[in-house]
Design a protein around this motif. Structure first.
Motif, short mmCIF file in Angstrom:
data_model
loop_
_atom_site.label_atom_id
_atom_site.label_comp_id
_atom_site.label_asym_id
_atom_site.label_seq_id
_atom_site.Cartn_x
_atom_site.Cartn_y
_atom_site.Cartn_z
N ARG A 164 12.44 10.97 6.25
CA ARG A 164 12.44 9.41 6.77
C ARG A 164 11.61 8.61 5.96
O ARG A 164 12.02 7.40 5.87
N ILE A 165 10.55 9.29 5.27
CA ILE A 165 9.60 8.18 4.60
C ILE A 165 10.10 7.57 3.53
O ILE A 165 9.71 6.55 3.07
N SER A 166 11.02 8.34 2.94
CA SER A 166 11.72 7.60 1.85
C SER A 166 12.44 6.17 2.23
O SER A 166 12.75 5.37 1.30
N ARG A 167 12.73 6.30 3.13
CA ARG A 167 13.43 4.80 3.76
C ARG A 167 12.29 3.70 4.03
O ARG A 167 12.61 2.52 4.37
N MET A 168 11.34 4.04 4.30
CA MET A 168 10.08 3.12 4.77
C MET A 168 9.19 2.50 3.37
O MET A 168 8.66 3.14 2.96
N ILE A 169 9.93 1.15 2.96
CA ILE A 169 9.37 0.62 1.82
C ILE A 169 8.83 -0.60 2.42
O ILE A 169 8.99 -1.44 3.58
N ALA A 170 7.97 -1.10 1.67
CA ALA A 170 7.02 -2.26 1.78
C ALA A 170 7.94 -3.44 2.06
O ALA A 170 8.90 -3.56 0.97
N SER A 171 8.11 -4.18 2.74
CA SER A 171 8.99 -5.54 3.02
C SER A 171 8.35 -6.63 2.47
O SER A 171 7.31 -6.74 2.08
N ALA B 190 12.37 -0.67 11.83
CA ALA B 190 12.07 0.00 12.97
C ALA B 190 13.11 1.21 13.15
O ALA B 190 12.70 2.39 13.20
N PHE B 191 14.40 0.86 12.95
CA PHE B 191 15.47 1.96 13.25
C PHE B 191 15.42 2.95 12.07
O PHE B 191 15.74 4.07 12.26
N ASN B 192 15.17 2.41 10.60
CA ASN B 192 15.09 3.16 9.51
C ASN B 192 14.50 4.76 9.78
O ASN B 192 14.71 5.43 9.06
N ALA B 193 13.17 4.32 10.55
CA ALA B 193 12.44 5.63 10.64
C ALA B 193 13.18 6.86 11.31
O ALA B 193 12.72 7.80 11.47
#
Lengths: 409, 409
Positions: free
Chosen positions: A10-17, A134-137
């Motif tokens: 999942r972390i590959s989808r958590m990017i700095a906004s 939130a959902f991306n996680a």
């Protein structure tokens, strides 16, 4: 040695906004920022909070206020919220209320509750950036929710199955949405409900801005419309997320979920595993401040922000070049600008910061598919009327400059 | 209509905990409870918090204290914590600190950071129940961590691969662990570090109770031992989770993670997507109270709890029947009882509540595989010395009664 290689998929989808990076600009005093989404701190009921905190930490109350408490939340606050929800046309009691640390946490926990990888979440194009985060996680697919009912349930279902999951919920903010400021009509809300019935999925109603209406008649919340159909909250598929962040204080991080007990019972377990409970003292203080003059405070806030909205709309009329259009929100904190096709909000932001020291959020960040580049979000709750006037004047110069070839994307 | 059928696969693992159900018993005044894990509220620095909150909500500070703030946390608090960590032998700065809403949230976010379904987490048998709850949401496998190094890295690796993933981290609480009260020796800590090196995985060091040492010499934190080996926190695989819940106040929900920036940078993103930030006011107040006399407060707490621990150990000596053994913790809040084989803590609890009005947590809840039924956790921080004396007397009667066939499992 780096631990990066061990991170979950999942972390590959958590990017700095972009919002996060932009918030750092707020500290530069010569920048006029329309980029934030923050309330005007001059309107915080600080004295009321000081009194409430003092009481909560005195006279035998301190042991409770500083101690662990239950994961569901502080009972008097849950009762106040249940009463508030009844005022919106939703008959419920405190067992239908879960306290969360802001409505952002509600979105995180609802993602956690519903989404397995490859499940589909229906969201607006654009939608609230923090909901996508939130959902991306939970590694979902996103599909485009359309309140006008232009796509059939079968179409949505087929798309979701092709992605390897099913549609779990439709997420939307029906009143003065972040980022567009747009309010859905009653018919549009009924369309969403009907789609959810046909798809047999949940509806997540993000009501963060609902109290901040400056004109026009309130439209019932989606949960109220469903309640009116079914007569029992336990039969409702809509999950309502409320927040005190836009009304009393964002820094105290108190929000809530109102839903059927089958949902609340699971959220309690997620809350317990997630952070045990929302801070006790914060809930005690919010309960007291809310119980003493919430409606009067909302009325004062609406007068205050309504004036800022009017200033921004008037300034846009004066300063925007042809080809730029914008929303006229009945409440909330945001105006959404659509630029001529081919213009890019992110490029414009660089240019605007450099040449005019004015900031906004480029629109693409609010699109699950990264489209919408020719748009931007403007906040009017944080800058004062003079800054709004000056900032929109500057933004007009940037846009005119770029429209006439001064900057190419 | 029920939404149960739409829930994510993880939800089948989220079950109501025995601790949660037991906490409800605390409200019955005639029950002596050793079941909680809560601090004595008489020791909360309530006046200091009242003063700090009053200042934070006055004189121009209120706008900041009630407003949104950065996801990393309040900089003065992060600096205080970095200084505290340097005092433990870990050279770091505020960029190595992420503020969390209690260390429970740190465990949730670290599970989220590392665990994809079928990955393996190494945990103690028994271990902290809340860690199992937090990690369960990410659908891992659990394998049994042994600080004595009786199993090889190859063995752990083979087991994890057979389950379809890899070992992502070893989780443990090396000082006065919840639930056992046991402290790992330096050699055992070095063993864990070596295992993590051999497995190439992270170490999650839960230091929730570390400040509460009542006797004996402090053993360096695992992160300090790794720092001593490597000389650079950026090269360390140990992730340290600290908390103010056992020292200043659990109800304010403030904890932290200290780790390499590669970890902190990702935790910031998870925090932003999860709940934006820990409440601003709570961080401001904790920072002020911690900066003014933290060490003196810890010393007073240690005197207070040390007395309760002594009372409990003395009472156990007097009242436990043969065949029952227990740990002798050097700190923390818990004693762990091992019952004769064949006795069942859950059955005993029913009996103890009914016949003697005394409560504890049956041990099986702390085992990832549900074993350990012939054990129980006793808390000595919450009951006062008289209650400890009376409660252990009662418990002795229950155990003698059951040992002699008065109750069969």
């Amino acid at each position: 040695m780096s631990l990066d290689q061990f991170f979950a998929t999942r972390i590959s989808r958590m990017i700095a906004s972009e919002i996060r990076e932009l918030l750092k600009l707020l500290d530069q005093p010569d920048v006029i920022s329309f980029a934030g989404g923050i309330p005007d701190p001059a309107m915080f009921p600080a004295a009321a909070f000081r009194d409430a905190m003092t009481r909560a930490l005195s006279d035998g109350q301190q042991a409770q206020s500083l101690q662990y408490s239950t994961s569901e939340g502080y009972p008097p606050l849950r009762r106040w919220i249940a009463d508030h929800m009844r005022g919106l046309g939703i008959d419920c009691d405190e067992d239908n209320i879960q306290i969360t640390s802001g409505s952002q946490q509600a979105l995180d926990y609802l993602g956690k509750l519903f989404l397995s990888p490859c499940d589909t979440a229906l969201v607006g194009w654009p939608t609230y950036l923090g909901a996508l985060g939130a959902f991306n996680a939970y590694e979902p697919e996103f599909d485009r929710l359309d309140p006008n009912g232009n796509r059939s349930a079968n179409d949505f279902r087929a798309q979701a199955e092709a992605k390897g999951g099913r549609v779990k919920f439709a997420y939307l903010s029906p009143d003065f949405a972040n980022p567009t400021g747009v309010t859905l009509t009653r018919t549009e809300r009924e369309n969403i409900l009907q789609l959810a019935e046909d798809l047999d999925c949940a509806v997540i109603e993000d009501a963060a801005y609902q109290s901040l209406r400056y004109e026009g008649e309130p439209v019932p919340p989606i949960l109220a419309l469903e309640y009116a159909r079914k007569g029992d909250i336990e039969a409702c598929r809509t999950i309502y997320c409320g927040s005190f962040s836009k009304t009393l204080s964002p820094g105290l991080r108190v929000g809530w979920v109102c839903a059927a007990r089958s949902v609340i019972d699971r959220l309690v377990l997620l809350k317990q595993a997630g952070d045990l409970h929302t801070p006790t003292l914060n809930q005690v203080a919010i309960a007291e401040v809310a119980a003493n003059g919430f409606d009067d405070h909302i009325a004062a806030l609406c007068r205050h922000y309504s004036h800022r909205r009017d200033r921004m709309l008037a300034a846009l009329e004066r300063h925007m070049p042809p080809g730029v259009s914008w929303t006229r929100p009945e409440g909330g904190m945001f105006v959404w600008l659509t630029l001529p096709k081919g213009m890019d909000g992110a490029d414009l932001l660089q240019h605007a910061l450099k040449t005019e020291r004015v900031a906004f959020v480029p629109g693409a960040a609010f699109y699950a598919d990264g489209s919408g580049r020719n748009s931007m979000r403007l906040n009017f709750s944080s800058p004062d009327p003079m800054q709004i006037e000056e900032g929109i004047t500057r933004l007009g110069r940037v846009l005119r400059d770029c429209s006439t070839g001064g900057q190419s994307s």
